[in-house]
Design an enzyme around this catalytic site. Structure first.
Site, PDB file in Angstrom:
ATOM      1  N   SER A 161      38.447  59.844  18.498  1.00 21.11           N
ATOM      2  CA  SER A 161      37.581  59.489  17.367  1.00 21.11           C
ATOM      3  C   SER A 161      36.150  59.150  17.754  1.00 21.11           C
ATOM      4  O   SER A 161      35.292  59.015  16.875  1.00 21.11           O
ATOM      5  CB  SER A 161      38.188  58.298  16.611  1.00 21.11           C
ATOM      6  OG  SER A 161      38.305  57.176  17.472  1.00 21.11           O
ATOM      7  N   ASP A 171      47.615  56.367  -4.948  1.00 26.36           N
ATOM      8  CA  ASP A 171      47.018  57.520  -4.278  1.00 26.36           C
ATOM      9  C   ASP A 171      46.630  58.520  -5.365  1.00 26.36           C
ATOM     10  O   ASP A 171      47.433  59.359  -5.770  1.00 26.36           O
ATOM     11  CB  ASP A 171      48.007  58.150  -3.293  1.00 26.36           C
ATOM     12  CG  ASP A 171      47.353  59.175  -2.376  1.00 26.36           C
ATOM     13  OD1 ASP A 171      46.534  59.972  -2.884  1.00 26.36           O
ATOM     14  OD2 ASP A 171      47.650  59.185  -1.171  1.00 26.36           O
ATOM     15  N   THR A 195      43.925  54.958   3.687  1.00 24.34           N
ATOM     16  CA  THR A 195      43.213  56.158   3.255  1.00 24.34           C
ATOM     17  C   THR A 195      42.356  56.702   4.399  1.00 24.34           C
ATOM     18  O   THR A 195      41.942  55.946   5.277  1.00 24.34           O
ATOM     19  CB  THR A 195      42.272  55.837   2.076  1.00 24.34           C
ATOM     20  OG1 THR A 195      41.229  54.965   2.556  1.00 24.34           O
ATOM     21  CG2 THR A 195      43.012  55.152   0.953  1.00 24.34           C
ATOM     22  N   ARG A 223      40.316  52.875   7.943  1.00 23.05           N
ATOM     23  CA  ARG A 223      39.039  53.182   8.569  1.00 23.05           C
ATOM     24  C   ARG A 223      38.039  52.110   8.178  1.00 23.05           C
ATOM     25  O   ARG A 223      38.061  51.597   7.055  1.00 23.05           O
ATOM     26  CB  ARG A 223      38.510  54.546   8.108  1.00 23.05           C
ATOM     27  CG  ARG A 223      39.078  55.751   8.859  1.00 23.05           C
ATOM     28  CD  ARG A 223      38.555  55.766  10.289  1.00 23.05           C
ATOM     29  NE  ARG A 223      38.960  56.942  11.034  1.00 23.05           N
ATOM     30  CZ  ARG A 223      40.060  57.034  11.759  1.00 23.05           C
ATOM     31  NH1 ARG A 223      40.913  56.015  11.796  1.00 23.05           N
ATOM     32  NH2 ARG A 223      40.320  58.122  12.452  1.00 23.05           N
ATOM     33  N   GLU A 254      32.062  50.076  14.686  1.00 22.09           N
ATOM     34  CA  GLU A 254      32.764  49.799  15.947  1.00 22.09           C
ATOM     35  C   GLU A 254      31.960  50.373  17.121  1.00 22.09           C
ATOM     36  O   GLU A 254      31.417  51.467  17.018  1.00 22.09           O
ATOM     37  CB  GLU A 254      34.154  50.459  15.927  1.00 22.09           C
ATOM     38  CG  GLU A 254      35.077  49.900  14.862  1.00 22.09           C
ATOM     39  CD  GLU A 254      36.404  50.657  14.771  1.00 22.09           C
ATOM     40  OE1 GLU A 254      36.671  51.512  15.636  1.00 22.09           O
ATOM     41  OE2 GLU A 254      37.166  50.404  13.838  1.00 22.09           O
ATOM     42  N   HIS A 271      41.003  48.509  16.587  1.00 25.23           N
ATOM     43  CA  HIS A 271      41.389  49.846  16.118  1.00 25.23           C
ATOM     44  C   HIS A 271      42.503  50.427  16.991  1.00 25.23           C
ATOM     45  O   HIS A 271      42.411  51.540  17.501  1.00 25.23           O
ATOM     46  CB  HIS A 271      40.171  50.786  16.120  1.00 25.23           C
ATOM     47  CG  HIS A 271      40.302  51.936  15.177  1.00 25.23           C
ATOM     48  ND1 HIS A 271      39.204  52.529  14.590  1.00 25.23           N
ATOM     49  CD2 HIS A 271      41.381  52.623  14.727  1.00 25.23           C
ATOM     50  CE1 HIS A 271      39.605  53.527  13.817  1.00 25.23           C
ATOM     51  NE2 HIS A 271      40.925  53.600  13.886  1.00 25.23           N
ATOM     52  N   GLY A 311      47.457  52.305  15.751  1.00 24.23           N
ATOM     53  CA  GLY A 311      48.139  53.563  16.032  1.00 24.23           C
ATOM     54  C   GLY A 311      48.234  53.918  17.495  1.00 24.23           C
ATOM     55  O   GLY A 311      48.508  55.078  17.844  1.00 24.23           O
TER      56      GLY A 311
END
Length: 345
Positions: free
Chosen positions: A45, A146, A174, A207, A232, A249, A252
């Protein structure tokens, strides 16, 4: 063939070396000069993939080993006949585990029965769907929002945004989008922050930018859980101080998720080049059966991984990027044998 790869991509040498020469560097350092003579770009990312990076290069394939898309200009890639693949869903189990483990820890801290609470899930894609399934296994009522899925699928059990925001626990999953019928940038903002009360547990594991942080830092909640931030690693320190968990972050960042991110890009690159996949690559993660000692669900989840250590790691924000790049080993729940039933879904 020459490949340039973010050196934080999992097992990049074992997975991608058969394609040709590999050049690795930190994602933030990948620039125009480094990609110029390369054929394949594989990123996470931290690399902004756009015309400024790729114009004049030989890149024909871009793979992103993370689920987010806001760092990639997909229109530019399409217009310039550059194949793009993103590992959508690679980290869905990891992020769902992060949220569930945190909810159970907060239930213990505040002495409430999580089965009496409602969970508002904003964004019901890969992560949100996985989280909803786990929550339902635990007997937590979910309020799903959603609008894109609702518009396309006419799902009867979905709710509007204000209803989901009024849940006891609200969590965002999202992507970060700025255009279209339902942009997610500052989705929680001045117009609807009144839905959040001093009894709300509010998560951002989506995010940075989906919640207006300037308002959030001034809003009283029961607890804030923040894994994703604007700007970030130069995050909002006022907001950081309000959080039960303030992590860099990494929701995940399980070993499984990082492997799947690389492996899904590997599959796409094999398809792009017309090459056969190597079966051995599928077995790069094989920790065997891991056993948990406790007969208590909360203790089991904390034995698997205690997310409080991630908050402690970035008390000094200079550690933000280092910790992400040197994250502790964390396997997902399906690897574990437990005396209690883990919410695996």
């Amino acid at each position: 063939m020459k490949l340039i790869i973010d050196d934080a991509c999992y097992a990049y040498n074992e997975i991608f070396s058969s394609f040709g020469e590999i050049i690795t560097m930190a994602g933030r350092d990948i620039d125009t000069s480094s990609v110029k003579d390369c054929d394949v770009l594989i990123v996470r990312s931290r690399t902004q993939v756009n015309e400024a990076l790729l114009k004049g290069s030989s890149i024909k394939f871009v793979g992103s080993t993370v689920a987010g898309l806001d760092h990639v200009d997909q229109d530019y890639l399409k217009d310039n006949n550059i194949r793009f693949f993103s590992a959508q869903g690679c980290n869905s189990m990891a992020v769902a585990e992060f949220v569930i483990a945190t909810i159970l820890n907060l239930a213990d801290k505040h002495n409430f029965n999580y089965q009496d609470k409602t969970l508002g899930i904003i964004g019901v894609g890969n992560v949100g769907s996985r989280l909803a399934a786990k929550a339902e296994l635990l007997g937590i009522k979910t309020l799903l929002n959603d609008p894109i899925r609702q518009q396309n699928e006419n799902l009867p059990n979905f709710v509007n945004l204000d209803t989901a925001l009024s849940a006891d626990i609200v969590t965002f999953h999202t992507p970060l989008t700025f255009n279209g019928d339902f942009p997610s940038f500052k989705l929680l903002n001045q117009a609807n922050f009144h839905c959040i009360s001093d009894k709300t547990i509010l998560f951002n594991a989506a995010r940075g930018g989906v919640i207006d942080e300037k308002i959030w830092e001034k809003t009283k909640t029961l607890e804030n859980v923040i894994d994703c931030w604007e700007n970030e690693p130069n995050i909002n320190q006022n907001l950081q101080k309000t959080a039960y968990l303030a992590s860099p972050h990494i929701a995940g960042h399980s070993v499984d998720a990082k492997f799947m991110g690389s492996f899904m890009v590997y599959e796409a690159l094999c398809d792009f080049l017309g090459e056969k996949q190597q079966e051995s690559i599928k077995n790069l993660i094989n920790p065997g059966v891991l056993s948990l000692k406790s007969d208590n669900l909360l203790d089991c989840l904390n034995e698997v991984y205690d997310f409080k250590q991630d908050t402690l790691a970035i008390k000094n924000l200079e550690n933000f990027e280092y910790y992400r790049r040197n994250y502790p080993i964390r396997y997902e729940w399906p690897h574990y044998n437990s005396k209690v039933t883990l919410p695996i879904a």
